[in-house]
Design an enzyme around this catalytic site. Structure first.
Site, PDB file in Angstrom:
ATOM      1  N   HIS A 141      19.377  17.166 -72.320  1.00 15.55           N
ATOM      2  CA  HIS A 141      20.165  16.061 -71.772  1.00 15.55           C
ATOM      3  C   HIS A 141      20.515  16.317 -70.312  1.00 15.55           C
ATOM      4  O   HIS A 141      20.680  17.468 -69.902  1.00 15.55           O
ATOM      5  CB  HIS A 141      21.435  15.818 -72.600  1.00 15.55           C
ATOM      6  CG  HIS A 141      22.460  16.904 -72.494  1.00 15.55           C
ATOM      7  ND1 HIS A 141      23.614  16.763 -71.746  1.00 15.55           N
ATOM      8  CD2 HIS A 141      22.514  18.151 -73.014  1.00 15.55           C
ATOM      9  CE1 HIS A 141      24.327  17.882 -71.842  1.00 15.55           C
ATOM     10  NE2 HIS A 141      23.690  18.743 -72.592  1.00 15.55           N
ATOM     11  N   CYS A 143      21.368  20.137 -77.724  1.00 14.73           N
ATOM     12  CA  CYS A 143      22.438  20.920 -77.111  1.00 14.73           C
ATOM     13  C   CYS A 143      23.730  20.766 -77.924  1.00 14.73           C
ATOM     14  O   CYS A 143      23.961  19.747 -78.574  1.00 14.73           O
ATOM     15  CB  CYS A 143      22.669  20.455 -75.677  1.00 14.73           C
ATOM     16  SG  CYS A 143      23.869  21.491 -74.774  1.00 14.73           S
TER      17      CYS A 143
HETATM   18 CO    CO Z   1      23.959  20.763 -72.665  1.00 12.46          CO
END
Ligand code: CO
Length: 213
Positions: free
Chosen positions: A102, A46
């Protein structure tokens, strides 16, 4: 307007210190890297500032090939992500593709909300689709934070599957190239990585994973 900094001296200051620290420890570090890179791993993670790929796994420049986007997505029409994957697998010959999600992912949270966020909602729609498709996994979960956590995990697994279904991975496996795709999740609350145990190393394993969901 007018107040924005056109130079960021503190960052250049940090950079000078960083480069001299590394050079002091390993005098040939940068000259060696300038000649070639041979990373064993590709990281697809991410864009979140709290998930710095190299630091989390303790790897130096040259050791980790990295692609990051909002929500760590592998989308079949995303030429950016696919180009990174293709270069990593076909040319750099990485042995491991790590898809790392995450907990506390803003993209995942936003995908579950009805609130509008603009253009990014079109990107987040992929996560919403995963939520819809995995509907039965959420039936017993009434706590919203728990739903988000579960979707953070399932979204990561979905991207492992997406990566596995690309022509890049399918072709690599067909020519018997040793390359695995891993699904991991990182907890921004304690800095710990967790293996989601969805590693695939062949079309057969990918097929089994797809049928499990
Ligand atoms: Co994220």
């Amino acid at each position: 307007m007018g107040h924005i900094m056109k130079a960021l001296p503190e960052l250049f200051d940090n950079n000078r210190k960083w480069a001299s620290r590394i050079t002091a420890e390993h005098p040939d570090f940068f000259t060696g890297l300038a000649a070639q890179q041979a990373p064993k791993y590709l990281w697809i993670g991410c864009a979140d500032s709290r998930v710095p790929a190299n630091e989390i796994v303790g790897l130096l420049p040259g050791e980790l090939f990295v692609h990051r986007n909002v929500g760590n997505l592998v989308i079949h029409t995303d030429m950016n992500c696919l180009s990174v994957l293709q270069y990593a697998v076909d040319i750099l010959n990485v042995k491991h593709v790590i898809v790392c999600g995450h907990y506390g992912c803003g993209g995942v949270k936003a995908a579950l909300e009805d609130q509008a966020h603009g253009l990014v909602d079109n990107w987040l729609r992929h996560i919403r689709d995963t939520y819809t498709r995995f509907g039965r996994h959420f039936e017993g979960i009434s706590d919203n934070a728990e739903r988000v956590r579960r979707l953070c995990e399932l979204n990561t697994i979905e991207q492992v599957i997406n990566a596995g279904n690309t022509t890049i991975m399918q072709d690599a496996w067909r020519r018997r190239q040793d390359v695995a795709i891993h699904g991991w999740i990182y907890d921004i609350a304690d800095g710990m990585l967790k293996d989601l145990d969805v590693c695939v190393t062949s079309p057969r394993e990918l097929d089994l994973l797809q049928r499990k969901k």
